[in-house]
Design a protein around this motif. Structure first.
Motif, PDB file in Angstrom:
ATOM      1  N   GLN A  58      15.363  53.332-150.670  1.00 28.55           N
ATOM      2  CA  GLN A  58      14.979  53.324-149.259  1.00 28.55           C
ATOM      3  C   GLN A  58      14.491  51.942-148.862  1.00 28.55           C
ATOM      4  O   GLN A  58      13.550  51.402-149.455  1.00 28.55           O
ATOM      5  CB  GLN A  58      13.864  54.346-149.017  1.00 28.55           C
ATOM      6  CG  GLN A  58      13.296  54.344-147.597  1.00 28.55           C
ATOM      7  CD  GLN A  58      14.323  54.796-146.577  1.00 28.55           C
ATOM      8  OE1 GLN A  58      14.792  55.926-146.625  1.00 28.55           O
ATOM      9  NE2 GLN A  58      14.663  53.919-145.643  1.00 28.55           N
ATOM     10  N   GLY A  84      17.497  51.303-143.983  1.00 35.05           N
ATOM     11  CA  GLY A  84      18.610  52.112-144.461  1.00 35.05           C
ATOM     12  C   GLY A  84      18.285  52.822-145.768  1.00 35.05           C
ATOM     13  O   GLY A  84      17.272  52.548-146.419  1.00 35.05           O
ATOM     14  N   TYR A  85      19.193  53.724-146.166  1.00 36.95           N
ATOM     15  CA  TYR A  85      19.013  54.517-147.386  1.00 36.95           C
ATOM     16  C   TYR A  85      20.348  54.605-148.125  1.00 36.95           C
ATOM     17  O   TYR A  85      21.407  54.752-147.501  1.00 36.95           O
ATOM     18  CB  TYR A  85      18.540  55.931-147.025  1.00 36.95           C
ATOM     19  CG  TYR A  85      18.528  56.899-148.191  1.00 36.95           C
ATOM     20  CD1 TYR A  85      17.409  57.002-149.016  1.00 36.95           C
ATOM     21  CD2 TYR A  85      19.632  57.708-148.470  1.00 36.95           C
ATOM     22  CE1 TYR A  85      17.391  57.878-150.086  1.00 36.95           C
ATOM     23  CE2 TYR A  85      19.614  58.587-149.549  1.00 36.95           C
ATOM     24  CZ  TYR A  85      18.490  58.671-150.347  1.00 36.95           C
ATOM     25  OH  TYR A  85      18.468  59.539-151.401  1.00 36.95           O
ATOM     26  N   SER A  86      20.291  54.497-149.467  1.00 35.44           N
ATOM     27  CA  SER A  86      21.492  54.604-150.292  1.00 35.44           C
ATOM     28  C   SER A  86      21.176  55.356-151.574  1.00 35.44           C
ATOM     29  O   SER A  86      20.036  55.327-152.057  1.00 35.44           O
ATOM     30  CB  SER A  86      22.038  53.212-150.651  1.00 35.44           C
ATOM     31  OG  SER A  86      22.374  52.472-149.506  1.00 35.44           O
ATOM     32  N   ALA A 130      19.597  48.893-150.079  1.00 35.99           N
ATOM     33  CA  ALA A 130      19.337  49.413-148.731  1.00 35.99           C
ATOM     34  C   ALA A 130      18.584  48.358-147.928  1.00 35.99           C
ATOM     35  O   ALA A 130      17.512  47.904-148.361  1.00 35.99           O
ATOM     36  CB  ALA A 130      18.523  50.703-148.802  1.00 35.99           C
ATOM     37  N   GLY A 156      21.026  48.812-140.972  1.00 35.75           N
ATOM     38  CA  GLY A 156      22.383  49.141-141.384  1.00 35.75           C
ATOM     39  C   GLY A 156      22.438  49.849-142.723  1.00 35.75           C
ATOM     40  O   GLY A 156      21.437  49.974-143.437  1.00 35.75           O
ATOM     41  N   ALA A 157      23.636  50.329-143.072  1.00 33.86           N
ATOM     42  CA  ALA A 157      23.856  50.970-144.363  1.00 33.86           C
ATOM     43  C   ALA A 157      23.986  49.906-145.444  1.00 33.86           C
ATOM     44  O   ALA A 157      24.525  48.828-145.215  1.00 33.86           O
ATOM     45  CB  ALA A 157      25.115  51.829-144.316  1.00 33.86           C
ATOM     46  N   THR A 159      24.605  49.528-149.947  1.00 38.17           N
ATOM     47  CA  THR A 159      25.668  49.814-150.903  1.00 38.17           C
ATOM     48  C   THR A 159      25.268  50.981-151.793  1.00 38.17           C
ATOM     49  O   THR A 159      24.125  51.073-152.238  1.00 38.17           O
ATOM     50  CB  THR A 159      25.962  48.583-151.776  1.00 38.17           C
ATOM     51  OG1 THR A 159      24.761  48.196-152.468  1.00 38.17           O
ATOM     52  CG2 THR A 159      26.454  47.429-150.937  1.00 38.17           C
ATOM     53  N   ALA A 163      25.585  55.992-148.415  1.00 39.15           N
ATOM     54  CA  ALA A 163      24.770  54.985-147.747  1.00 39.15           C
ATOM     55  C   ALA A 163      24.717  55.286-146.251  1.00 39.15           C
ATOM     56  O   ALA A 163      25.740  55.579-145.629  1.00 39.15           O
ATOM     57  CB  ALA A 163      25.338  53.579-147.980  1.00 39.15           C
ATOM     58  N   ILE A 164      23.500  55.207-145.689  1.00 48.60           N
ATOM     59  CA  ILE A 164      23.323  55.530-144.272  1.00 48.60           C
ATOM     60  C   ILE A 164      22.286  54.588-143.676  1.00 48.60           C
ATOM     61  O   ILE A 164      21.328  54.180-144.346  1.00 48.60           O
ATOM     62  CB  ILE A 164      22.893  57.009-144.101  1.00 48.60           C
ATOM     63  CG1 ILE A 164      22.848  57.401-142.626  1.00 48.60           C
ATOM     64  CG2 ILE A 164      21.552  57.274-144.776  1.00 48.60           C
ATOM     65  CD1 ILE A 164      22.613  58.884-142.401  1.00 48.60           C
ATOM     66  N   GLY A 165      22.497  54.213-142.419  1.00 49.64           N
ATOM     67  CA  GLY A 165      21.547  53.349-141.733  1.00 49.64           C
ATOM     68  C   GLY A 165      20.284  54.090-141.330  1.00 49.64           C
ATOM     69  O   GLY A 165      20.228  55.322-141.315  1.00 49.64           O
ATOM     70  N   SER A 188      13.294  57.324-141.015  1.00 45.20           N
ATOM     71  CA  SER A 188      14.162  57.010-142.146  1.00 45.20           C
ATOM     72  C   SER A 188      14.518  58.312-142.857  1.00 45.20           C
ATOM     73  O   SER A 188      14.018  59.387-142.504  1.00 45.20           O
ATOM     74  CB  SER A 188      13.452  56.062-143.115  1.00 45.20           C
ATOM     75  OG  SER A 188      12.388  56.745-143.775  1.00 45.20           O
TER      76      SER A 188
END
Length: 240
Positions: A58, A84-86, A130, A156-157, A159, A163-165, A188
């Motif tokens: 996060q 963002g979160y990945s 992220a 933004g997203a 890797t 992945a989501i913004g 978030s």
């Protein structure tokens, strides 16, 4: 003499005659939470039974802008954006011997009529990353007439396999010299943004991790600071 049969999918017999679990069939054995801002390391050799990891990253949220109105005027500020979160599920063979773990810091709150700082990026090596969220702006000048201030686009997203913004910070509106509403901070995946206030005061604080701070509201010459954004985090689930 009694005999025991064991399923070869889950068990093996060692050279010493011991019944052992096969690697990779033990499921979730441990979860590591990296919550301290800064850089540390993950060494897979510390877990000789490790088969795979699920990594959740996060990014940090932005800080909100400060507000310092003139006497007889007001300034509401928009909320800041979330990071963002990945996440990824990785086999142990895909990991380097040492992976660098970075936990991003929440963006600083603005002082006076200055914008908030951007949130820092978080990462597990170069494999799962992220970005942080943008800080809240400080473009609106003091006044007593109706005016609006745009919200802040979400982070933004990064890797990862998923992945989501981050969520956008909400806009602000001034109705008169004493009435208006500062923007709420963006949510978030792992946190909630600071609240949007309708009375004079500093920006609203976040909950959880990676959310954006709520905007400050200054009225009749009272200087109000922005608020720091939510720090990032990295969570590593260890499967044996």
């Amino acid at each position: 003499m009694a005999s025991v049969c064991a399923c070869g999918e889950y068990f093996n017999v060692s050279a010493e005659g011991e019944l052992c679990l096969n690697p990779g069939v033990m499921g979730l054995r441990e979860t590591i939470y990296f919550r301290t801002v800064g850089t540390t390391q993950f060494r897979k050799t510390d877990y000789p039974w490790l088969a795979r990891v699920k990594v959740k990253v996060q990014g940090a949220g932005g800080g909100s802008g400060g507000a310092d109105s003139d006497p007889g005027g007001s300034i509401p500020r928009p909320g800041a954006a979330a990071g963002g979160y990945s996440e990824s599920l990785l086999e142990v063979g895909e990991l380097s011997a040492v992976e660098t773990v970075v936990v991003g810091a929440g963006g600083a709150g603005g002082v006076g009529n200055n914008p908030g700082g951007d949130g820092g990026a978080s990462a597990f090596g170069g494999v799962v990353t992220a970005p942080g969220g943008q800080g809240g702006s400080a473009n609106t000048e003091s006044g007593d007439t109706n005016v609006t201030a745009n919200g802040i686009s979400g982070g933004g997203a990064g890797t990862g396999q998923f992945a989501i913004g981050g969520g956008a910070g909400e806009g602000a509106i001034r109705i008169s010299a004493s009435q208006g509403m500062a923007g709420r901070g963006g949510d978030s995946v792992l946190g909630f943004g600071g609240y949007g206030r309708t009375t004079t005061g500093p920006g609203g604080g976040t909950r959880g991790w990676g959310a954006g701070a709520g905007g400050a509201f200054s009225y009749n010459g009272s200087s109000q600071p922005g608020t720091v954004g939510g720090h990032g985090t990295v969570i590593v689930e260890l499967y044996g």
